[in-house]
Structure formats: C-alpha cells, structure tokens
Design a protein around this motif. Structure first.
Motif, PDB file in Angstrom:
ATOM      1  N   ALA A  47      27.957 -41.226 -51.050  1.00  0.00           N
ATOM      2  CA  ALA A  47      27.235 -42.499 -51.024  1.00  0.00           C
ATOM      3  C   ALA A  47      27.182 -43.125 -52.411  1.00  0.00           C
ATOM      4  N   ILE A  48      27.016 -42.296 -53.447  1.00  0.00           N
ATOM      5  CA  ILE A  48      26.945 -42.825 -54.813  1.00  0.00           C
ATOM      6  C   ILE A  48      28.264 -43.478 -55.214  1.00  0.00           C
ATOM      7  N   PHE A  49      29.376 -42.783 -55.009  1.00  0.00           N
ATOM      8  CA  PHE A  49      30.670 -43.370 -55.388  1.00  0.00           C
ATOM      9  C   PHE A  49      30.955 -44.619 -54.557  1.00  0.00           C
ATOM     10  N   SER A  50      30.529 -44.638 -53.312  1.00  0.00           N
ATOM     11  CA  SER A  50      30.704 -45.848 -52.490  1.00  0.00           C
ATOM     12  C   SER A  50      29.887 -47.001 -53.054  1.00  0.00           C
ATOM     13  N   LYS A  51      28.624 -46.720 -53.410  1.00  0.00           N
ATOM     14  CA  LYS A  51      27.773 -47.765 -53.981  1.00  0.00           C
ATOM     15  C   LYS A  51      28.352 -48.293 -55.289  1.00  0.00           C
ATOM     16  N   LEU A  52      28.813 -47.397 -56.152  1.00  0.00           N
ATOM     17  CA  LEU A  52      29.351 -47.831 -57.433  1.00  0.00           C
ATOM     18  C   LEU A  52      30.601 -48.684 -57.250  1.00  0.00           C
ATOM     19  N   ALA A  53      31.454 -48.309 -56.307  1.00  0.00           N
ATOM     20  CA  ALA A  53      32.639 -49.120 -56.033  1.00  0.00           C
ATOM     21  C   ALA A  53      32.227 -50.489 -55.495  1.00  0.00           C
ATOM     22  N   GLN A  54      31.288 -50.493 -54.567  1.00  0.00           N
ATOM     23  CA  GLN A  54      30.818 -51.751 -53.982  1.00  0.00           C
ATOM     24  C   GLN A  54      30.173 -52.644 -55.038  1.00  0.00           C
ATOM     25  N   ASN A  55      29.468 -52.035 -55.999  1.00  0.00           N
ATOM     26  CA  ASN A  55      28.754 -52.795 -57.027  1.00  0.00           C
ATOM     27  C   ASN A  55      29.615 -53.122 -58.239  1.00  0.00           C
ATOM     28  N   ASP A  56      30.921 -52.807 -58.158  1.00  0.00           N
ATOM     29  CA  ASP A  56      31.870 -53.187 -59.206  1.00  0.00           C
ATOM     30  C   ASP A  56      31.645 -52.445 -60.512  1.00  0.00           C
ATOM     31  N   TYR A  57      31.168 -51.209 -60.441  1.00  0.00           N
ATOM     32  CA  TYR A  57      31.042 -50.397 -61.646  1.00  0.00           C
ATOM     33  C   TYR A  57      32.428 -50.155 -62.226  1.00  0.00           C
ATOM     34  N   ALA A  58      32.597 -50.483 -63.491  1.00  0.00           N
ATOM     35  CA  ALA A  58      33.933 -50.452 -64.096  1.00  0.00           C
ATOM     36  C   ALA A  58      34.105 -49.332 -65.113  1.00  0.00           C
ATOM     37  N   GLY A  59      33.104 -48.444 -65.214  1.00  0.00           N
ATOM     38  CA  GLY A  59      33.144 -47.428 -66.246  1.00  0.00           C
ATOM     39  C   GLY A  59      33.730 -46.109 -65.785  1.00  0.00           C
ATOM     40  N   TRP A  60      33.350 -45.055 -66.517  1.00  0.00           N
ATOM     41  CA  TRP A  60      33.875 -43.712 -66.297  1.00  0.00           C
ATOM     42  C   TRP A  60      32.909 -42.880 -65.459  1.00  0.00           C
ATOM     43  N   ALA A  61      33.472 -41.943 -64.733  1.00  0.00           N
ATOM     44  CA  ALA A  61      32.704 -40.871 -64.109  1.00  0.00           C
ATOM     45  C   ALA A  61      32.846 -39.655 -65.012  1.00  0.00           C
ATOM     46  N   ALA A  62      31.758 -39.269 -65.688  1.00  0.00           N
ATOM     47  CA  ALA A  62      31.807 -38.197 -66.684  1.00  0.00           C
ATOM     48  C   ALA A  62      31.048 -36.978 -66.168  1.00  0.00           C
TER      49      ALA A  62
END
Length: 351
Positions: A283-298
């Motif tokens: 759900a988190i990765f889906s939300k971040l993609a939907q919200n246009d998060y453009a950074g890194w997953a660290a």
C-alpha cells in the motif's frame, strides 16, 4: 507518475571498524555486489565522509562520486541526524548527547549547538557539490520529557519549546535554500517532530518554509499506532525522502506503546527486517507512486533478531519487488473513441 528510485542503503547501521564496513570504497563494493544502486551517507561518520572538506572541495566530492561510480553506485542523499539531534537537547539528555560532539565541546551545550548548526550548513553545501537535492535530519527535542503531561504541563511550555526550535532551525533552512537543498526531518519518537501535529506546529513557526520537508519512515508510525497511509496523503507535498524500515506492534496485558522499559527484544513495538514486520509496504509503494514521489527508497536496517547482512540481502530483493514501474498508458484506452463537442452535448442531453 514517476517510478521510485532504488534500492539505496542507509549506511549508519552498517559503518563499522571491521572490513568491508570501515571505508566508503569497501562498503561500495559490498553494497554493489549485494544489489544496491545507491548509498545514503551519514555526514557525521568520519570513517566514511569528511563533511568539512566536502563543503569546500568540489574535487573531494567528485572523488566520492567516482569511487561509487566504479561500482555502478551513486549517492542518493546525505543524512545529518546526529548534527540535528544536537540543535535542541533537553538537559536530561546532555551527558548522552555530549558523546555526539567533539571532546572539547562536552559539557558546553551552547558551543555544542553552535558546532552542530555549522555542520548542518556544511552538509547543505556538500549536498549541492554532490548534486543532491534532499538531506535527512532529526529535529532534536526540548519538549520530549513532557510528552505525557503529569504533572500537567504549564501553559506556554510547548509554545516556548517550539518557538526556540524554530528560531534555531530557520537559519539552517535558509542556508539549505541557498544551496537548493530540501531539509527532510525524520518524524521520529524522541524528537519534537514526532507526528503530523508536531510537524505542522513547527512548519507554521518557520513560515511554511519551502525547504522544510519530511523523511517518511513507517516503522515509527507502527510503534506510535499512527495511520501511516493517511499520513502519506496528508503530507504528500512535503514527503521528499523514504526509509524502508519494517516494524511490528504486539500489545499484551503487560505492555503497549511505552514498552515497560524493556529491551528491544521484549518490547511490544519493535523494529524488524523488511518483510518480517507488519508494515503494509504494498500500500505504501502504491501511495507513493500515486502521489508522484520522485525520490529514493532507502533501506534502513534495524532488527532485534536478524543479522544485518541477511537483512540487507533480503531488503534489496524486497524493495525491488515493491517498486512500481509506473505505466505510461491508460489501461482501457483500447475502448476509447474520438468524440466531438456536438456528440458530447448529445450524450448529456444538452441542446
């Protein structure tokens, strides 16, 4: 939409006196072999990084990037958590926080804070030289000992704490703005910025500064029982960094959120290696993609059970499996048809 970059590795928990974790080139070789694409470098760790030199020397920063590029890696971000912690220290934590500062500054809280503020500004300049746009940190804390109000908090206590917190951080935020760097506060228990309400209070006091942003780490919200998916939507404009860290919360008749002063192994809320906890990363990765998060997953590895190298290897595969390669197509385009304005009016019964 944008595809999240990753996986990167936060090095704070991996830096060590023993090889291959005792130098940046050695860690880079190991990280690349493990499958990471970037490193998130703790700017306070002198074994890995010289923040004084990086702030002034483009050649040094080019050498850092060159050493990583030999292994197909880049720097994703610098982090400055230890410096940030020293910006605001309640007297109860003075002796512990003294260990973060040079020996000559121990027992001198004002000088220690001035040193930390200088290091933060140096890290902002170093970030620019490295071509980075985000920098992680902690807010520090004046008010944390007064979290649970008994005896009741006197009127004005929290206001005074946050006024001073904002006063100290505003010059750093301005320095970050001069360097084109977003300062991303990790929302974290024990920091004055530990949830959405505390971040909003601070954000307002620094004039909604455009460089005042958020490092999102869902593990800390599991331990607080805060809805991290709602948080992603509420603060989507400010979330500029992401620590992929797992956790679990298993309350019992003996303990809950506060943990009963037990060790990490015995706490109801504890950090776990990726995939071993309760965080809903799909759900988190889906939300971040939907919200246009453009950074890194660290990946930030912290676990009271699993070996860190096992956690790193499993974490690479876990992050790769969860990053969504966003689509460039609308899935039902095949059923679409060109319709002119007259036809649209007819479909709606508009004369």
């Amino acid at each position: 939409m944008k595809t999240i970059k990753g996986p990167s590795l936060h090095l704070a928990q991996f830096s060590d006196a023993a090889a291959p974790f005792n130098s940046l080139p050695a860690i880079a070789e190991w990280a690349a072999q493990t499958g990471f694409k970037a490193l998130q470098i703790p700017a306070w760790d002198e074994r890995l990084f010289d923040v004084d030199l990086a702030a002034e020397s483009q050649a040094y920063c080019d050498d850092i990037q060159g050493a990583l590029s030999e292994h197909g890696l880049v720097v994703s971000e610098l982090t400055t958590h230890i410096f940030g912690q020293l910006v605001a220290v309640h007297p109860a934590y003075d002796s512990l926080c003294d260990n973060f500062a040079p020996a000559a500054l121990r027992g001198k809280p004002q000088a220690r804070t001035a040193w930390a503020l200088e290091k933060l500004e140096q890290a902002a300049r170093a970030s620019r030289r490295l071509g980075l746009t985000e920098m992680g940190t902690f807010s520090g804390s004046f008010a944390w000992p007064y979290l649970f109000p008994f005896p009741q908090r006197p009127d004005g206590l929290i206001e005074a704490a946050f006024d001073e917190l904002a006063r100290r951080w505003l010059p750093v935020l301005n320095a970050c703005d001069e360097q084109g760097v977003n300062l991303c506060y990790e929302i974290h228990p024990s920091e004055d910025l530990h949830d959405g309400a505390s971040f909003e209070r601070f954000h307002a006091l620094v004039g909604e500064h455009p460089r005042c942003n958020i490092l999102f780490d869902p593990s800390h919200f599991v331990l607080q029982q805060l809805n991290y998916l709602d948080y992603l939507d509420i603060y989507k404009e400010q979330i500029r960094m992401f620590h992929v860290k797992d956790a679990e919360f298993n309350p019992s008749g003996r303990q809950g959120i506060y943990g009963g002063y037990t060790s990490w192994l015995e706490r109801a809320g504890r950090f776990r290696s990726l995939g071993d906890g309760q965080v809903d990363f799909k759900a988190i990765f889906s939300k971040l993609a939907q919200n246009d998060y453009a950074g890194w997953a660290a990946l930030e590895w912290e676990c009271c059970l699993k070996d860190q190298e096992d956690g790193a290897r499993e974490g690479v595969e876990f992050i790769n499996r969860h990053i969504i390669n966003v689509t460039s197509k609308v899935f039902d385009d095949f059923a679409g048809a060109a319709v002119d304005r007259t036809q649209i009016h007819a479909m709606l019964g508009i004369v």
